[in-house]
Design an enzyme around this catalytic site. Structure first.
Site, PDB file in Angstrom:
ATOM      1  N   GLY A   1       3.932   0.152  -1.424  1.00 60.02           N
ATOM      2  CA  GLY A   1       3.833  -0.364  -2.783  1.00 60.02           C
ATOM      3  C   GLY A   1       5.076  -0.074  -3.596  1.00 60.02           C
TER       4      GLY A   1
ATOM      5  N   PHE B   1       0.837  -1.196   0.000  1.00 58.50           N
ATOM      6  CA  PHE B   1       0.000   0.000   0.000  1.00 58.50           C
ATOM      7  C   PHE B   1       0.872   1.245   0.000  1.00 58.50           C
ATOM      8  CE2 PHE B   1      -4.102  -1.742   2.232  1.00 58.50           C
ATOM      9  CZ  PHE B   1      -4.345  -2.548   1.136  1.00 58.50           C
ATOM     10  N   CYS B   2       0.522   2.215  -0.838  1.00 57.53           N
ATOM     11  CA  CYS B   2       1.152   3.554  -0.839  1.00 57.53           C
ATOM     12  C   CYS B   2       2.671   3.424  -0.981  1.00 57.53           C
ATOM     13  CB  CYS B   2       0.770   4.324   0.424  1.00 57.53           C
ATOM     14  SG  CYS B   2      -0.973   4.266   0.860  1.00 57.53           S
ATOM     15  N   ALA B   3       3.427   4.025  -0.050  1.00 54.80           N
ATOM     16  CA  ALA B   3       4.884   3.932  -0.112  1.00 54.80           C
ATOM     17  C   ALA B   3       5.351   2.490   0.037  1.00 54.80           C
ATOM     18  CB  ALA B   3       5.516   4.805   0.972  1.00 54.80           C
TER      19      ALA B   3
END
Length: 532
Positions: free
Chosen positions: A273, A269-271
């Site tokens: 990712g 998720f997000c960073a």
């Protein structure tokens, strides 16, 4: 036809780039708009989604109607000052400056220009303003002068947040690894491990029951693990991207040992990712085939795109940011939060200014906002590594970025991949996430969820307003993909767990005891690091 003008747009941050002819034309259009407003002939009206002008007085009262029209005409004039041929990053900076300046000039930020606040003041004989002034003084002392976005008093991690049953089965200096207890008799063979952002606490993936991604994942028969990162202090200033990558690799080895499975599904998720994509590229370069599938949610790996973060790609600004975090040893979470807040000033600053100070109301008690207020730090080395990645954009070129002595080629990752974007994401716009997906090879699926950067991720089934588009990610552009994709009601969680389950082997008996002889449970989830 009526012209609908939305919230404020770009601002001319570089006057020398403004064409004088365009500037004159913009001013003439503005004066013309003011004249039409004055004589009552203007067709300007607010966007129906703009919270500032929801009160019916803005349409029924001639004075307030003209006030809103004049403000929106000013916003349109400011937008017209921006040259269309500005470089992408300069235009992003101009747009950011515009949104900050014009949002601050909205009449609804003042008592006289806010009919709802005036009405409240008359009804309460001014007690709303007294409460608002007390809140203002409190925020000056304890919230860096910004209005509070949430009432956190009713939330506690481990009590009504992050309560999905599980155990901490491994702890290092950098992270704790959570294994969640299965809630089904049988589970899929291949486990799933979530790589959470390194710059936020993991429990936005495990909010209140019924709104928890972790709870839903185990309910679908997935063997589910999550990394909970340590909140770094200046003593951990040297935590960098390479260290976080090594931590992810170590976590995969623990999951393999505990489950007895050589393969693993990685979800980022997000960073997290970005980190997951880098680790996957590293494994591909080594010929290591432990990765069964890769899922990246609201993660942007190609930074040369039209995104709000492009406003910060300014050499002097980046150098100063590096120097400040290097000096402190960390980038405090509160400072990072302020940067994200000013990317959306209407919604994240002035909305609460009006609610808290003019209306005299308490901010809402909302679990996502409570998590957002519970910020964590970023280690100085990680900050520097991210800024360099952001500045050089090396991941977009196969083999240019090196991680743990291996080149990273995203196109060489052979496993199946699933990408998630968010319709109203202001940090990682969904088209940028789609473009980043093109860097990868192999079979790819893209899902576009309703909601913003975090709200799209916290998207449990059962919401009648939830929807997502889904379809293969190919070489078509994002707009064409949207036209050809399938629109489904409900949460992307449902589509993803089905997709992941189909790739995760046979159903086997669920593990009765968490951990293993080698990795015995250390304590109950959510563990220690999330509370630091």
């Amino acid at each position: 036809m009526e012209r609908v003008i939305g919230p404020a747009g770009p601002f001319a941050s570089y006057l020398k780039a403004v064409n004088p002819k365009s500037l004159i034309e913009a001013n003439l259009q503005f004066y013309k708009a003011l004249f039409e407003i004055g004589i009552g002939k203007s067709e300007i009206e607010p966007d129906g989604r703009d919270w500032r002008f929801k009160d019916e007085i803005w349409t029924k009262n001639p004075l307030y109607k003209r006030l809103s029209q004049a403000y929106l005409a000013m916003c349109e004039a400011v937008e017209a000052m921006i040259p269309d041929d500005l470089p992408l990053e300069e235009k992003s900076r101009a747009e950011l400056a515009a949104s900050i300046v014009t949002s601050s000039l909205s009449p609804t930020n003042t008592l006289a220009g806010n009919p709802a606040a005036l009405k409240r003041t008359m009804e309460t004989r001014g007690s709303n303003l007294a409460r608002g002034f007390q809140a203002f003084l409190k925020d000056l002392q304890s919230n860096d002068g910004l209005p509070r976005q949430v009432d956190t008093s009713s939330f506690e991690v481990g009590k009504n947040l992050a309560v999905t049953p599980g155990k901490i089965i491994h702890r290092t200096r950098m992270f704790e690894l959570i294994q969640y207890a299965p809630s089904t008799d049988k589970v899929h063979e291949v486990p799933v491990m979530l790589v959470t952002p390194q710059i936020g606490r993991y429990y936005f993936t495990d909010l209140a029951p019924g709104r928890s991604f972790a709870e839903f994942a185990v309910s679908q028969g997935l063997q589910y693990f999550t990394i909970s990162w340590r909140n770094p202090s200046p003593n951990e200033r040297d935590f960098g991207l390479a260290d976080y990558a090594e931590a992810v690799l170590e976590a995969t080895e623990v999951v393999a040992e505990v489950t007895g499975q050589p393969k693993i599904n990685i979800l980022g998720f997000c960073a997290g990712g970005i980190l997951s994509g880098m680790v996957a590229g590293h494994l591909a370069s080594k010929g290591d085939n432990r990765l069964n599938s890769l899922t990246l949610c609201v993660a942007m790996l190609d930074f040369q795109t039209d995104a709000s973060l492009g406003a910060f790609r300014f050499p002097a600004m980046l150098s100063m940011a590096k120097a400040q975090s290097r000096m402190k040893g960390i980038l405090p979470g509160s400072e990072l939060g302020k940067i994200f807040t000013w990317l959306r000033p209407n919604d994240l600053v002035w909305n609460y200014w009006v609610n808290n100070y003019l209306m005299g109301d308490e901010p809402p008690a909302f679990d996502i906002l409570a998590w957002n207020a519970d910020s964590s730090n970023m280690a100085a080395q990680l900050h520097e590594d991210f800024l360099k990645l952001f500045e050089d954009n090396d991941l977009a070129e196969p083999g240019k970025y090196r991680l743990l002595d291996e080149t990273v080629d995203l196109a060489a990752i052979e496993c199946d991949k699933f990408f998630v974007g968010a319709v109203t994401d202001h940090l990682t716009p969904w088209k940028a996430c789609y473009q980043s997906g093109k860097l990868f090879g192999g079979s790819k699926t893209f899902a576009l969820s309703n909601g913003g950067h975090i709200a799209a991720l916290v998207n449990p089934p059962g919401n009648p307003k939830a929807y997502h588009n889904i379809g293969p990610l190919d070489e078509d552009d994002a707009d064409h993909w949207l036209e050809s994709s399938e629109r489904r009601p409900g949460s992307w969680w449902e589509s993803w767990t089905k997709w992941c389950g189909e790739r995760s082997g046979s159903m086997i008996a669920a593990q009765q005891e968490l951990g293993s002889k080698k990795h015995k449970p250390l304590m109950d989830a959510p563990g220690e690091y999330v509370k630091q």
